[in-house]
Design a protein around this motif. Structure first.
Motif, mmCIF file in Angstrom:
data_model
loop_
_atom_site.group_PDB
_atom_site.id
_atom_site.type_symbol
_atom_site.label_atom_id
_atom_site.label_comp_id
_atom_site.label_asym_id
_atom_site.label_seq_id
_atom_site.Cartn_x
_atom_site.Cartn_y
_atom_site.Cartn_z
ATOM 1 N N LEU A 1 0.852 -1.198 0.000
ATOM 2 C CA LEU A 1 0.000 0.000 0.000
ATOM 3 C C LEU A 1 0.888 1.248 0.000
ATOM 4 C CD1 LEU A 1 -3.278 0.556 1.930
ATOM 5 C CD2 LEU A 1 -1.619 2.396 1.693
ATOM 6 N N HIS A 2 0.700 2.054 -1.022
ATOM 7 C CA HIS A 2 1.518 3.260 -1.213
ATOM 8 C C HIS A 2 0.702 4.478 -0.764
ATOM 9 C CE1 HIS A 2 4.298 6.034 -3.021
ATOM 10 N NE2 HIS A 2 3.446 6.447 -3.941
ATOM 11 N N VAL A 3 1.269 5.239 0.196
ATOM 12 C CA VAL A 3 0.562 6.400 0.749
ATOM 13 C C VAL A 3 0.996 7.638 -0.032
ATOM 14 C CG1 VAL A 3 0.175 7.777 2.811
ATOM 15 C CG2 VAL A 3 0.509 5.297 3.013
ATOM 16 N N SER A 4 0.059 8.221 -0.788
ATOM 17 C CA SER A 4 0.433 9.381 -1.589
ATOM 18 C C SER A 4 -0.503 10.563 -1.311
ATOM 19 C CB SER A 4 0.477 9.023 -3.073
ATOM 20 O OG SER A 4 1.123 10.061 -3.787
ATOM 21 N N THR A 5 -0.407 11.544 -2.183
ATOM 22 C CA THR A 5 -0.964 12.863 -1.882
ATOM 23 C C THR A 5 -1.848 13.375 -3.016
ATOM 24 O OG1 THR A 5 -0.327 15.175 -1.570
ATOM 25 C CG2 THR A 5 1.209 13.831 -2.792
ATOM 26 N N ASP A 6 -2.737 14.298 -2.672
ATOM 27 C CA ASP A 6 -3.564 14.937 -3.708
ATOM 28 C C ASP A 6 -2.759 15.923 -4.551
ATOM 29 O OD1 ASP A 6 -3.204 16.956 -1.800
ATOM 30 O OD2 ASP A 6 -5.335 17.415 -1.566
ATOM 31 N N GLU A 7 -1.551 16.291 -4.070
ATOM 32 C CA GLU A 7 -0.772 17.315 -4.790
ATOM 33 C C GLU A 7 -0.317 16.832 -6.159
ATOM 34 O OE1 GLU A 7 2.042 19.599 -2.658
ATOM 35 O OE2 GLU A 7 0.857 19.615 -0.831
ATOM 36 N N VAL A 8 -0.365 15.518 -6.398
ATOM 37 C CA VAL A 8 0.049 14.993 -7.722
ATOM 38 C C VAL A 8 -0.859 15.525 -8.827
ATOM 39 C CG1 VAL A 8 1.068 12.892 -6.776
ATOM 40 C CG2 VAL A 8 -1.335 12.876 -7.495
ATOM 41 N N TYR A 9 -2.078 15.923 -8.482
ATOM 42 C CA TYR A 9 -3.036 16.375 -9.497
ATOM 43 C C TYR A 9 -2.848 17.847 -9.882
ATOM 44 C CZ TYR A 9 -5.659 12.145 -8.148
ATOM 45 O OH TYR A 9 -6.044 10.859 -7.882
ATOM 46 N N GLY A 10 -1.949 18.548 -9.170
ATOM 47 C CA GLY A 10 -1.709 19.952 -9.511
ATOM 48 C C GLY A 10 -2.647 20.885 -8.781
ATOM 49 N N THR A 11 -3.084 21.944 -9.478
ATOM 50 C CA THR A 11 -3.892 22.955 -8.792
ATOM 51 C C THR A 11 -5.244 23.110 -9.485
ATOM 52 O OG1 THR A 11 -3.825 25.212 -7.911
ATOM 53 C CG2 THR A 11 -2.954 24.913 -10.136
ATOM 54 N N LEU A 12 -6.242 23.562 -8.719
ATOM 55 C CA LEU A 12 -7.600 23.755 -9.247
ATOM 56 C C LEU A 12 -7.933 25.233 -9.323
ATOM 57 C CD1 LEU A 12 -9.475 21.095 -7.064
ATOM 58 C CD2 LEU A 12 -9.053 20.926 -9.534
ATOM 59 N N ASP B 1 -13.486 24.700 -10.518
ATOM 60 C CA ASP B 1 -13.241 23.325 -10.973
ATOM 61 C C ASP B 1 -13.853 22.335 -10.000
ATOM 62 O OD1 ASP B 1 -11.765 24.087 -13.183
ATOM 63 O OD2 ASP B 1 -9.824 23.915 -12.153
ATOM 64 N N PRO B 2 -14.302 21.177 -10.521
ATOM 65 C CA PRO B 2 -14.731 20.125 -9.598
ATOM 66 C C PRO B 2 -13.512 19.587 -8.845
ATOM 67 C CG PRO B 2 -14.809 19.341 -11.876
ATOM 68 C CD PRO B 2 -14.456 20.800 -11.935
ATOM 69 N N PRO B 3 -13.739 18.976 -7.667
ATOM 70 C CA PRO B 3 -12.605 18.446 -6.901
ATOM 71 C C PRO B 3 -11.885 17.323 -7.651
ATOM 72 C CG PRO B 3 -14.704 17.984 -5.789
ATOM 73 C CD PRO B 3 -15.026 18.813 -6.977
ATOM 74 N N PHE B 4 -10.650 17.021 -7.212
ATOM 75 C CA PHE B 4 -9.852 15.966 -7.853
ATOM 76 C C PHE B 4 -10.544 14.619 -7.731
ATOM 77 C CE2 PHE B 4 -6.164 18.553 -5.934
ATOM 78 C CZ PHE B 4 -5.870 19.222 -7.121
ATOM 79 N N ALA B 5 -10.749 13.959 -8.892
ATOM 80 C CA ALA B 5 -11.191 12.566 -8.886
ATOM 81 C C ALA B 5 -9.986 11.696 -9.259
ATOM 82 C CB ALA B 5 -12.321 12.376 -9.893
#
Ligand code: NAD
Ligand code: DAU
Length: 355
Positions: free
Chosen positions: A128-139, A143-147
């Motif tokens: 299990l790899h713990v990652s971040t929402d920051e990979v999606y860049g900026t909104l 904009d709708p939230p990151f899916a």
């Protein structure tokens, strides 16, 4: 047993504590103890045979091979990372080494171990790899939230290094069949948060009568999740997540930074009023903005809710009150972090830690 990397950091230590509060399944905790690793977070586990701490680098293949062979974990949960965006701007090298090269080496060690496992252990194994929402860049504001289907558009050295690690994890599943799961979570807050990050920095600076540095106009938006809710999401994904899938984890708590700082000040005004009756808000100071600062993050957490039935237990209001109270109740933890003596804890409490 399970093997956790980075279990002396903020989220990792909360995870280990919660795990052992709910289960007797032992944890091997591999952590390099960088400036962000603090064994005082795990002081309550001293003498607890269910927690095996090993100081070491996740990129040390000989060490990781040995730990896997010796402890035969049923899962590896990968928290370890360089995690602070501002540090990644000043010095990206460690981020590349740990987050990308380190994750690659860990994946290779785990692949070798997993490939040789007999059934049924092989089928049951999880990475299990713990990652971040920051990979999606900026909104943008509307904009709708990151899916989970959003394109990766990382903007800082930190988020680029996390994005690279996510891609490696994905590739190790598609190419080698490694049974992986990835979580992409929003901003955590709660106990044991290192006071370089917004919320703990504001609390400790306020109490020390120091300026509260707000970057730029302070209207950058983050989604905030109480750390124990992140831990429960990780446990749920480990238990029932679909192999090769990613799960966005968030609190449905989008707030501008200035609101966060005002909330912290209001709580401190109530819980630790200043002698002269003035508000901590007077300490707020606008400072130059972070280069490349992402304007807004927001998480669409419907997939993990729909598929796995996970929801956060805390609202922002309950979580932030608990957090401010925790810092007020733990002045020694804060003092040891501030004077650097937390780094001696490993020697004081454990002597020579066998790697
Ligand atoms: P942290 O910086 O508090 O802790 C990181 C831990 O990893 C430390 O204990 C450190 O000693 C250890 N570590 C660093 N390099 C290592 C190496 N080469 N080998 C072994 N151990 C090493 O980080 P955190 O905030 O607890 O974040 C944990 C994970 O969660 C990270 O992968 C981060 O990207 C991710 N994440 C964090 C947040 C957040 O808001 N803090 C949100 C989403 C995802
Ligand atoms: O979104 C998840 C990410 O959240 C994690 O992947 C990272 O590991 C974690 O550090 C966090 O990144 P941020 O950059 O969002 O967190 P930080 O606490 O550094 O900053 C939060 C916001 O507050 C951000 O917009 C910058 C701002 N800020 C931060 C500090 C430290 C200030 O205005 N002043 C400050 O002094």
């Amino acid at each position: 047993m399970i093997l956790v990397t980075g279990g002396a950091g903020f989220i990792g230590s909360n995870f280990v504590l919660d795990w052992l509060a709910q289960s007797d399944e032992p944890v091997v905790n591999l952590d390099k103890l960088t400036y962000a690793g603090n064994l005082e977070n795990l002081a309550s586990l001293q003498g607890d045979a269910r927690h095996v701490f090993v100081q070491g680098d996740l990129g040390d293949r000989v060490l990781v091979d040995r730990l896997l062979a010796q402890h035969r974990p049923r899962a590896v949960l990968h928290f370890a990372a360089e995690s602070h965006v501002d540090r990644s701007i000043h010095g990206p090298e460690d981020f590349i080494q740990t987050n990308i090269v380190g994750t690659f080496r860990l994946l290779e060690a785990v692949r070798a171990y997993w490939s040789a496992l007999p059934e049924p252990e092989k089928t049951a194994f999880r990475f299990l790899h713990v990652s971040t929402d920051e990979v999606y860049g900026t909104l943008r504001q509307d904009d709708p939230p990151f899916a989970e289907t959003n394109a990766y558009e990382p903007n800082s050295p930190y988020s680029a290094s996390k994005a690279a690690s996510d891609h490696l994890v994905r590739a190790w599943h598609h190419t080698y069949g490694l049974p992986v799961l990835t979580t992409n979570c929003s901003n955590n807050y709660g106990p044991y948060h290192f006071p370089e990050k917004l919320i703990p920095l504001m609390i400790v600076n306020a109490l020390a009568d120091k300026p509260l540095p707000v970057y730029g106009d302070g209207m950058q938006v983050r989604d905030w999740l109480y750390v124990k809710d992140h831990c429960s999401a990780i446990r749920r994904v480990l238990e029932a997540g679909r192999l090769g899938e990613t799960y966005n984890v968030g609190g449905w708590n989008e707030k501008p930074n200035l609101d966060i700082v005002h909330t912290v000040c209001t709580l401190l005004d109530e819980l630790r009023p200043k002698a002269d009756g003035s508000s901590y808000k007077a300490q707020i100071t606008h400072v130059p903005d972070r280069p490349g600062h992402d304007r807004r993050y927001a998480i669409d957490a419907r997939k993990i809710e729909r598929e796995l039935g996970w929801k956060p237990a805390e609202t922002f209001e309950t979580g932030i009150r608990k957090t401010v109270q925790w810092y007020l109740d733990h002045p020694e933890w804060v003092q040891h972090v501030q004077n650097g003596s937390y780094r001696d804890w490993v020697h004081k409490q454990y002597g020579a830690v066998a790697a």
